[in-house]
Design an enzyme around this catalytic site. Structure first.
Site, PDB file in Angstrom:
ATOM      1  CD  GLN A   1     -56.013   4.836 -14.985  1.00 29.97           C
ATOM      2  OE1 GLN A   1     -56.451   5.462 -15.922  1.00 29.97           O
ATOM      3  NE2 GLN A   1     -56.548   3.704 -14.595  1.00 29.97           N
TER       4      GLN A   1
ATOM      5  CB  SER B   1     -54.403  -1.424 -10.616  1.00 35.69           C
ATOM      6  OG  SER B   1     -55.582  -1.325 -11.372  1.00 35.69           O
TER       7      SER B   1
ATOM      8  CB  SER C   1     -49.908   0.822 -20.058  1.00 34.59           C
ATOM      9  OG  SER C   1     -51.196   0.987 -19.584  1.00 34.59           O
TER      10      SER C   1
ATOM     11  CD  GLU D   1     -59.567   2.469 -17.766  1.00 36.16           C
ATOM     12  OE1 GLU D   1     -60.033   2.681 -16.631  1.00 36.16           O
ATOM     13  OE2 GLU D   1     -58.570   1.775 -17.974  1.00 36.16           O
TER      14      GLU D   1
ATOM     15  CD  GLU E   1     -65.626 -11.987 -14.808  1.00 35.78           C
ATOM     16  OE1 GLU E   1     -64.739 -11.118 -14.940  1.00 35.78           O
ATOM     17  OE2 GLU E   1     -65.708 -12.980 -15.557  1.00 35.78           O
TER      18      GLU E   1
END
Lengths: 401, 379
Positions: A120, A123, A155, A238, A371
Site C-alpha cells: 500500500q 503514507s 510493509s 484496514e 489520536e
C-alpha cells in the site's frame, strides 16, 4: 417453476455440497497447493460474499465460516491470509468496489491465492495522519500517468508485485479533491524499494521512491480526482481487518504473561499481581468486545466498534508488554537479537518480551494513530463538532509547507 | 463451551423499548430527584407500572410459579434501562436478589412457591437481608449475623440492607442449632425494626434491620441455604453490570449533548480535542463494558460453567467504567455538574455505590485470580 424466478440464495447446505465437490475433484493430499487454491477460487469458495466468477457466490458473508471450517477439517491448504493481508484486507475490497471488470478479472484471483503480493503506497514523510496532504504527483502523458514522489512505512514492498497508490493529479484543487487512485506495478522501472530499519532492529517496512514511473490510465481505480473517496474504502477495511478475527481467552499477549506468572512464582510481587489482574480483565473485556463485533458483522449489523478494537488492542499490547519486561526483572534487561531482519509478518509470539515491548509501540501509530481514531470516533460516532480546518478549501499548491 | 450470544434479540429490543418508554414518561430526572427527597422508600406508582403491570418483577420466575419464565438476558435489559434512569424502584433487590435466592430453595415447598409468586406479581416486595457490599463469588456465603432460635424466631442485626425500608418480606440468612438457613420474615411484625440509614445513593435506600424474636418461616436448611444465597449474589452481581452499563451510557450521552451545546472561547466545547478524546475514550470503555455485561447475562441465562468468571470480569470492568463515566460527566458539565438541580450527581452516587455493591472490583479481581489460576505471591 419458471426460469425467470430469482435464483435462491446460496445457503450453508449448498456451500457444504460445493465444498465436497471441490474436495472430491481436488483431494488436498494429492493436489498441489496452488492448484487447489486456484480451484477453490474458481468454485466460488474463496470469499463467498464476492460475486460469482470473482471467487464468490454472492452468498451471505457470515457463511464464509462454514466453508472455512469444512476445508480446515479436510486438511485443505489455506492461502496464508496473514502474509497476504494487505491484498486481502485492503486492495481486494477497493478493486471490487471501484475496479473495472477487466481489472477485477486480472487482479483478484492471484491476489487471493497469494501468487501476487500487494502493498500500500499511501503514507509519505510529509503526510502521515494528514494523509490527504500527500505530495507524490501523477502527471498525465498520453495514455499513461508519470509518477514521482516518495512513500514510507510500506510493509511487504520488497515482496510485492502490485501496490495500491494514491497520488496528486491536480495541485490546483483543495487537498482532498485533487487525488487519484492507481494500481502500481512494483516491477516497473523507476520503483525503488529501500528497507527502513526500525526501533526493534528489524526492517519490517520500506521506503519506496517513485521516479518517472509510468502507469497506464487503464490501471486507475475510480474517477480522476476521486481518489480520496476510493481510499476511504481501503482505510475502512484496514481497520476492520485489524479488529477482526476470533481469539480464545488468553489468546492475545496476556496469555504469554499469564503463563510466565504461572510457571515462575519467584518473579511474583503484589504490585505486579494487581496490575496483571487488571490487564487480564481488560484483555478479556476487549476479547469479548471483539467477539461481539464479529457477531454483529455476521448478522449484518456492522458497527463502528472496529476502530474501538484497534485502539483497545494497541493500548493493551503496550501495557501488557511493558508489564512483561518488568516481571522478567533481570532477564528483562536483555534483548534477543538486534540484527537487521526482514520479517514477512509481525509475529509477537515468536520473539521475546523486549521485542514485544518495542514493537507494540507501533500499534498506536500504524493504520491510523490512536489520536486520529479518537477524533474519528468523537466526530463520526458521537457526533461532536469537528476541529476547525483552515486548509480544507485552499488549493493544495497554496498550502503552507 | 458453546459460543455465547452477545447481541440483543428482537424480543429483548422490544422489552427495552417498552421499559424505556415507561421510564421516559414516569421517571424523568426531575421526578427521580423529587422522589429521592420525599422520604419514601421507592416510587410506588412507577414500581406498580413496571413490576406488576408490565410484568418485569417476574421475569426470572418460571411460568409455572407465576412468573414470565424469561432469563437473566431479559432481566439484564431491564437493569440497563433502570440504570439509565437511576430509577428508584426495588428491581435489583426484589426481582433479582430475593427471587434468585428463592429459586435456590426447594420451589416444591408451598412457602417458597407462594412467596415467589407474590414477588413475581410485583405486589409484594422482598429483600435479601445481607449488607449490600457483600461480595458475590466468594467461596463461602456470608456469615450469618442473625441467630435462629428453637421456637422459630430470629434475633440479631444486619446492616446496610438495600431497599429494606420498602420491603414487605425479608429473606434472612441465620445460624441455627442445626446450621445455616434462609428464613422469611414479614417486616410488619413488631419484632422487626428497619432503621433507615442516610445512604450515598439517594435512589437505593439502605437500612439496618434488627430482629428481636421475630417470627420466621424457614425456606432452606443447611443443605441448600448457602448455595441459594451464593447463587443470588452471583446473579445480582452479574446483572448489576448491566445497570452500570446503563448508568455509563446516560452519562456519556448527556455529556456529549452538553458539550455540543455549551460554547466557550467562541466554539462548542465539544470541538476541543482534549475533551473529544476523553469522550471517545469513554465510548471505547462502553463498547467493552457492553460485551462483558452481555456475556455475564448470557452465562447466567444458560447456566454456563464459566458464569463465575463471566460475572467477576463484568463486575471488575463495568463498575470502573460506570464510575469513570459519571466522574467525567460531572467534570465536563463544569459548574452545572456540581449543582443539586442537575441530575449528574444522582448518577455519580449510583455509580459509586454500585462499585461497592456486591463486591468491589478489587474483590472480584481476587476471586478471578483463584478462578483463572493467577495466584498471588506467597509470603
Amino acid at each position: 417453476m419458471s426460469a425467470t424466478r430469482h435464483r435462491p440464495a446460496v445457503d450453508a447446505d449448498e456451500l457444504r455440497r460445493r465444498v465436497r465437490d471441490l474436495l472430491d475433484a481436488h483431494p488436498p493430499a494429492t493436489t498441489d497447493r496452488l492448484d487447489f487454491l486456484r480451484a477453490r477460487f474458481d468454485a466460488g469458495l474463496a470469499w463467498v460474499h464476492y460475486p460469482a466468477g470473482l471467487g464468490g457466490l454472492d452468498a451471505p458473508r457470515a457463511l464464509q465460516a462454514v466453508v472455512d471450517a469444512e476445508l480446515e477439517a479436510a486438511g485443505a491448504p489455506d492461502n496464508d491470509p496473514r502474509r497476504i493481508g494487505i491484498g486481502l484486507g485492503m486492495a481486494a475490497p477497493t478493486i471490487l468496489g471501484f475496479g473495472t471488470d477487466e481489472q477485477r478479472q486480472r487482479l483478484l484471483r492471484p491476489l487471493w491465492t497469494g501468487e501476487e503480493v500487494w502493498c500500500q503506497l499511501f503514507s509519505e514523510p510529509g503526510a502521515g495522519s494528514d494523509l490527504a496532504a500527500l505530495a507524490t504527483r501523477a502527471v498525465r502523458d498520453g495514455d499513461d500517468w508519470v509518477v514521482d514522489g516518495q512513500k514510507v512505512w510500506t510493509s511487504s514492498a520488497h515482496l510485492a508485485r502490485w501496490a495500491i497508490l494514491i497520488a496528486r493529479t491536480d495541485p490546483d484543487q483543495p487537498k482532498h479533491r485533487g487525488i487519484s487512485y492507481f494500481v502500481c506495478d512494483m516491477t516497473d522501472p523507476g520503483v525503488e524499494v529501500r528497507p527502513l530499519r526500525q526501533i526493534t532492529g528489524e526492517a519490517e517496512f520500506n521506503e519506496v521512491f517513485l521516479t518517472g514511473v509510468r502507469i497506464p490510465d487503464s490501471r486507475r481505480l475510480g474517477e480522476i480526482g476521486d481518489g480520496w473517496r476510493v481510499a476511504q474504502t481501503t482505510l475502512m477495511n484496514e481497520r476492520v481487518a485489524i479488529g477482526g478475527g476470533r481469539v480464545p481467552r488468553e489468546g492475545g499477549m496476556i496469555g504469554l504473561v499469564a503463563d510466565t506468572w504461572r510457571e515462575r512464582p519467584e518473579l511474583r510481587t503484589h504490585d505486579l499481581h494487581q496490575r496483571l489482574l487488571r490487564l487480564w480483565v481488560e484483555s478479556e473485556a476487549a476479547r469479548l468486545a471483539g467477539e461481539r463485533l464479529r457477531q454483529q458483522l455476521a448478522v449484518g449489523q456492522p458497527g463502528p466498534e472496529g476502530s474501538a478494537m484497534k485502539l483497545a488492542f494497541a493500548r493493551l499490547n503496550q501495557q501488557i508488554s511493558a508489564l512483561e519486561v518488568e516481571l522478567l526483572g533481570e532477564e528483562g534487561l536483555r534483548y534477543d537479537d538486534w540484527t537487521l531482519r526482514r520479517p514477512e509478518l509481525v509475529d509477537f509470539t515468536g520473539r521475546e518480551a523486549g521485542y514485544r515491548y518495542l514493537r507494540a509501540k507501533g500499534n498506536s501509530i500504524e493504520g491510523g494513530t490512536s489520536e486520529v481514531l479518537l477524533n474519528i470516533i468523537a466526530e463520526r460516532v458521537l457526533g461532536l463538532p469537528p476541529e476547525p480546518r483552515t486548509d480544507k478549501d485552499l488549493p493544495w499548491k497554496d498550502l503552507p509547507r | 463451551m458453546s459460543t455465547p450470544d452477545l447481541l440483543y434479540s428482537e424480543a429483548e429490543d422490544d422489552l427495552r423499548a417498552a421499559v424505556r418508554s415507561l421510564l421516559t414518561d414516569h421517571c424523568p430526572p426531575a421526578a427521580v430527584l423529587a422522589e429521592a427527597e420525599s422520604g419514601r422508600a421507592y416510587d410506588a406508582a412507577l414500581w406498580r407500572a413496571l413490576g406488576a403491570e408490565m410484568g418485569t418483577a417476574g421475569l426470572l420466575v418460571p411460568d409455572k410459579l407465576g412468573g414470565q419464565g424469561a432469563t437473566a438476558r431479559e432481566a439484564a435489559v431491564v437493569m440497563e434501562e433502570l440504570g439509565r434512569a437511576v430509577a428508584p424502584v426495588p428491581y435489583l433487590t426484589s426481582a433479582v436478589l430475593a427471587v434468585a435466592a428463592l429459586l435456590g430453595c426447594d420451589t416444591g415447598q408451598p412457602a417458597v412457591a407462594r412467596l415467589l409468586g407474590a414477588l413475581a406479581e410485583g405486589r409484594t416486595v422482598g429483600a435479601l437481608a445481607v449488607p449490600l457490599s457483600t461480595a458475590a463469588g466468594a467461596a463461602a456465603p456470608p456469615a450469618a449475623t442473625v441467630r435462629a432460635d428453637g421456637d422459630g424466631t430470629l434475633s440479631g442485626q444486619v446492616s446496610g440492607v438495600a431497599d429494606a425500608p420498602g420491603a414487605d418480606v425479608l429473606l434472612v440468612p441465620a445460624a441455627g442449632t442445626d446450621g445455616y438457613g434462609l428464613y422469611a420474615v414479614e417486616t410488619a411484625e413488631t419484632s422487626v425494626t428497619v432503621e433507615p440509614l442516610t445512604s450515598l445513593d439517594l435512589t437505593r435506600p439502605l437500612a439496618t434491620v434488627t430482629l428481636t424474636g421475630a417470627p420466621a418461616r424457614r425456606l432452606a436448611g443447611p443443605d441448600r441455604a448457602g448455595a441459594a444465597i451464593g447463587r443470588a449474589l452471583l446473579t445480582g452481581a452479574g446483572l448489576l453490570a448491566s445497570e452500570q452499563l446503563g448508568v455509563a451510557e446516560w452519562c456519556l450521552t448527556e455529556t456529549v449533548r452538553h458539550t455540543k451545546e455549551r460554547h466557550q472561547f467562541g466554539r462548542p466545547i465539544g470541538s476541543f480535542q482534549a475533551l473529544k478524546h476523553r469522550m471517545a475514550a469513554l465510548w471505547l470503555e462502553l463498547v467493552s463494558a457492553r460485551a462483558t455485561a452481555r456475556y455475564a447475562a448470557d452465562a447466567l441465562a444458560t447456566d454456563s460453567p464459566d458464569t463465575p468468571v463471566a460475572v467477576a470480569v463484568a463486575q471488575a470492568h463495568c463498575a470502573e467504567v460506570a464510575v469513570h463515566a459519571a466522574e467525567e460527566c460531572v467534570q465536563l458539565h463544569g459548574g452545572i455538574g456540581m449543582t443539586w438541580e442537575h441530575p449528574a450527581h444522582l448518577y455519580l452516587k449510583r455509580a459509586k455505590s454500585d462499585q461497592i455493591a456486591l463486591g468491589t472490583p478489587g474483590r472480584h479481581r481476587e476471586t478471578l485470580a483463584g478462578l483463572v489460576d493467577l495466584a498471588a505471591p506467597t509470603g
